[in-house]
Design a protein around this motif. Sequence first.
Motif, PDB file in Angstrom:
ATOM      1  N   LYS A   1       0.837  -1.209   0.000  1.00 15.87           N
ATOM      2  CA  LYS A   1       0.000   0.000   0.000  1.00 15.87           C
ATOM      3  C   LYS A   1       0.871   1.258   0.000  1.00 15.87           C
ATOM      4  N   GLU A   2       1.915   1.271   0.852  1.00 15.02           N
ATOM      5  CA  GLU A   2       2.822   2.421   0.905  1.00 15.02           C
ATOM      6  C   GLU A   2       3.561   2.601  -0.419  1.00 15.02           C
ATOM      7  N   ILE A   3       4.041   1.486  -0.985  1.00 12.65           N
ATOM      8  CA  ILE A   3       4.766   1.547  -2.256  1.00 12.65           C
ATOM      9  C   ILE A   3       3.858   2.109  -3.344  1.00 12.65           C
ATOM     10  N   PHE A   4       2.619   1.592  -3.411  1.00 10.89           N
ATOM     11  CA  PHE A   4       1.687   2.037  -4.442  1.00 10.89           C
ATOM     12  C   PHE A   4       1.329   3.513  -4.266  1.00 10.89           C
ATOM     13  N   THR A   5       1.057   3.925  -3.014  1.00 11.21           N
ATOM     14  CA  THR A   5       0.700   5.325  -2.758  1.00 11.21           C
ATOM     15  C   THR A   5       1.863   6.250  -3.102  1.00 11.21           C
ATOM     16  N   ALA A   6       3.070   5.898  -2.650  1.00 14.62           N
ATOM     17  CA  ALA A   6       4.253   6.716  -2.953  1.00 14.62           C
ATOM     18  C   ALA A   6       4.493   6.768  -4.460  1.00 14.62           C
ATOM     19  N   PHE A   7       4.311   5.623  -5.136  1.00 11.13           N
ATOM     20  CA  PHE A   7       4.461   5.579  -6.587  1.00 11.13           C
ATOM     21  C   PHE A   7       3.470   6.517  -7.265  1.00 11.13           C
ATOM     22  N   MET A   8       2.204   6.452  -6.856  1.00 11.85           N
ATOM     23  CA  MET A   8       1.171   7.283  -7.475  1.00 11.85           C
ATOM     24  C   MET A   8       1.435   8.769  -7.249  1.00 11.85           C
TER      25      MET A   8
ATOM     26  N   LEU B   1       4.377  10.258  -6.661  1.00  7.74           N
ATOM     27  CA  LEU B   1       5.514  10.671  -7.481  1.00  7.74           C
ATOM     28  C   LEU B   1       5.156  10.697  -8.962  1.00  7.74           C
ATOM     29  N   PHE B   2       4.384   9.701  -9.403  1.00  8.77           N
ATOM     30  CA  PHE B   2       3.966   9.654 -10.807  1.00  8.77           C
ATOM     31  C   PHE B   2       3.156  10.894 -11.164  1.00  8.77           C
ATOM     32  N   ALA B   3       2.264  11.295 -10.254  1.00 12.13           N
ATOM     33  CA  ALA B   3       1.440  12.483 -10.500  1.00 12.13           C
ATOM     34  C   ALA B   3       2.283  13.755 -10.490  1.00 12.13           C
ATOM     35  N   VAL B   4       3.228  13.844  -9.550  1.00 14.72           N
ATOM     36  CA  VAL B   4       4.063  15.052  -9.448  1.00 14.72           C
ATOM     37  C   VAL B   4       5.017  15.158 -10.635  1.00 14.72           C
ATOM     38  N   ILE B   5       5.667  14.058 -10.983  1.00 13.30           N
ATOM     39  CA  ILE B   5       6.606  14.068 -12.108  1.00 13.30           C
ATOM     40  C   ILE B   5       5.850  14.319 -13.411  1.00 13.30           C
ATOM     41  N   ASP B   6       4.647  13.759 -13.522  1.00 12.58           N
ATOM     42  CA  ASP B   6       3.756  13.968 -14.668  1.00 12.58           C
ATOM     43  C   ASP B   6       4.470  13.699 -15.991  1.00 12.58           C
ATOM     44  N   ILE B   7       5.110  12.527 -16.075  1.00  9.39           N
ATOM     45  CA  ILE B   7       5.880  12.191 -17.276  1.00  9.39           C
ATOM     46  C   ILE B   7       4.990  12.079 -18.507  1.00  9.39           C
ATOM     47  N   VAL B   8       3.763  11.584 -18.350  1.00  7.41           N
ATOM     48  CA  VAL B   8       2.851  11.481 -19.490  1.00  7.41           C
ATOM     49  C   VAL B   8       2.442  12.877 -19.964  1.00  7.41           C
ATOM     50  N   GLY B   9       2.133  13.766 -19.021  1.00 10.07           N
ATOM     51  CA  GLY B   9       1.768  15.134 -19.373  1.00 10.07           C
ATOM     52  C   GLY B   9       2.916  15.924 -19.978  1.00 10.07           C
TER      53      GLY B   9
END
Length: 192
Positions: free
Chosen positions: A6-13, A15-23
């Motif tokens: 749960k912690e790994i997934f939340t931290a991943f999400m 960071l993924f949102a902040v980095i916004d590599i797709v955007g």
Amino acid sequence: MNFNIKEIFTAFMVLFAVIDIVGNIPIIIDLRKKAGHIQSEKASVIAGVIMIIFLFIGESILKLVGIDVHSFAVAGAFILLFIALEMILGITLYKQEEGSSLNATVFPLAFPLIAGPGSLTTLLSLRSEFHTENIILAVVINVLLIFIVLKTSAKIERLIGQNGINITRKIFGVILLAIAVKLFTSNIKFLL
């Protein structure tokens, strides 16, 4: 070891949102056109190393200047809030400086586009809530995803189109906004 899915997934999400590599795919494509070539492996590794080093020494730097992790987490919540507003509303609050002659792989791609103020602040904010090994794993997963996106950015843009990129940004913006509120409320009580 305190591995927690749960912690790994939340931290991943987060960071993924902040980095916004797709955007950032349009920016990456523009950098490819200007620089001619971007080394996806090098950019991903450099960004990952910067984030992991900051995860470990960032708190020491804060102590050196007399700031506790909870204060930094609250400040990080504000940064996440502004990034989320940018993503949701399609506005620009943070203007990136331009005009560097350095290789586009390192600057501005690895730093500050991927490992920028938002992601570094987020790492220390996450550290106040999650175990370090879970955050490191989340960073590694993000770096792998960043590498894949960098390698296939032109294909992704053609596949999902500009509307798909915009929708993705808005969805992750709302998730990031909710995370910013949670981060603020869970750390502000330590300061009051």
